[in-house]
Design an enzyme around this catalytic site. Sequence first.
Site, PDB file in Angstrom:
ATOM      1  N   SER A   3       0.841  -1.199   0.000  1.00  0.00           N
ATOM      2  CA  SER A   3       0.000   0.000   0.000  1.00  0.00           C
ATOM      3  C   SER A   3       0.873   1.245   0.000  1.00  0.00           C
ATOM      4  O   SER A   3       1.766   1.386   0.849  1.00  0.00           O
ATOM      5  CB  SER A   3      -0.902   0.020   1.232  1.00  0.00           C
ATOM      6  N   GLY A  19       2.124  -0.319  10.028  1.00  0.00           N
ATOM      7  CA  GLY A  19       1.786   1.109  10.033  1.00  0.00           C
ATOM      8  C   GLY A  19       1.903   1.766   8.668  1.00  0.00           C
ATOM      9  O   GLY A  19       2.212   2.951   8.578  1.00  0.00           O
ATOM     10  N   LEU A  20       1.672   0.968   7.618  1.00  0.00           N
ATOM     11  CA  LEU A  20       1.683   1.466   6.237  1.00  0.00           C
ATOM     12  C   LEU A  20       2.972   2.229   5.873  1.00  0.00           C
ATOM     13  O   LEU A  20       2.916   3.313   5.284  1.00  0.00           O
ATOM     14  CB  LEU A  20       0.449   2.360   5.973  1.00  0.00           C
ATOM     15  N   CYS A  68      -6.999  -1.263   6.603  1.00  0.00           N
ATOM     16  CA  CYS A  68      -5.921  -1.661   7.518  1.00  0.00           C
ATOM     17  C   CYS A  68      -6.465  -1.592   8.954  1.00  0.00           C
ATOM     18  O   CYS A  68      -6.997  -0.561   9.360  1.00  0.00           O
ATOM     19  CB  CYS A  68      -4.720  -0.738   7.350  1.00  0.00           C
ATOM     20  N   ASN A 126      -9.161  -8.083   4.329  1.00  0.00           N
ATOM     21  CA  ASN A 126      -7.905  -7.647   4.928  1.00  0.00           C
ATOM     22  C   ASN A 126      -7.717  -8.437   6.243  1.00  0.00           C
ATOM     23  O   ASN A 126      -8.540  -9.293   6.571  1.00  0.00           O
ATOM     24  CB  ASN A 126      -7.925  -6.131   5.177  1.00  0.00           C
ATOM     25  N   GLY A 143      -0.852 -14.198   0.232  1.00  0.00           N
ATOM     26  CA  GLY A 143       0.079 -13.278   0.883  1.00  0.00           C
ATOM     27  C   GLY A 143       0.959 -14.036   1.851  1.00  0.00           C
ATOM     28  O   GLY A 143       2.056 -14.495   1.518  1.00  0.00           O
TER      29      GLY A 143
END
Length: 303
Positions: free
Chosen positions: A45, A70-71, A125, A187, A260
């Site tokens: 992302s 935390g992206l 998320c 997700n 994933g």
Amino acid sequence: MLEIDLCGIQLKNPTILASGVLGISGSLLSRVLTEGGAGAVVTKSVGPVRTGFPNPTVVEVEAGFLNAMGLPNPGIEEFIKEDLIPLANKGPIFASIFGSDSEEFARNARLIEPHVQAIELNVSCPHVQVGQIGQDASLTKEVVSAVKKAVKIPIFCKLTPNVAPQDLIKIARAAQDEGADAITAINTVRAMAIDINIEKPILANRHGGLSGPAIKPIAIRAVYDLATSLDIPIIGVGGITTWEDAVEFFLAGASAIQIGTGIAWKEITIFKSVCEGIKHHLKRKGYANVSDLIKRAHRSIKK
Ligand code: SIN
């Protein structure tokens, strides 16, 4: 036999790399397509620059991983320059993007559109504030509507399982009504692990998202429920490590699947082995292609 058309995009097979796993660099994405045999890949992302949460950000738990990254990302412009431009024409690449509101999502979508074949909206998320968008139908609607107006390529909306089951359907329908071309479900599941010696949560962020085989039944339930009320394709994701898992997702109603955490369990060639297994299964069952499997588990309850 394995080729699919996903929202007008031709994939050589229905397996896709899920966002966040190996999608952090262009060279890894390329390896997943070539060596790994995936039909398409989703990037990590990307959005505004974020350094992410402090360590520990990942912990292995029973039948899964718990993460709260935390992206972290270098910013969308930098990611495009460093990782996407060198990947031009390497295969179907889908960009996972995030933003703090619909305007930021639309801006990011516009920037990345020339470099990818589709955009996956990460509104889900489970441990950052922007992930709360996907828990609310009207916020999800705003984001999908703004991005739909901003770009012409297909958009997939990735949903969170961290809502009441009836809300999951409501949120997915809101996305569909605003023009989402597909729904990605699910997700990670909001979760936590505690170290019994130091008597504190293990992740620095305390809460994280659970992925891996532990969440597969939750994902199957979500895909099955969504398939009863959506007209757009569903991309199933959550705990797939074998071809049998993939078939289960198709039967529940998925048109394609993402892998994933499965890569951590197996290896990069998991896409090839899952495809081999699906092919043999189709032959054994006398089916011509993957679409013959989609939603078959709904038959017995049809009136
Ligand atoms: C993270 O960066 O913390 C994970 C992203 C996600 O779960 O969407």
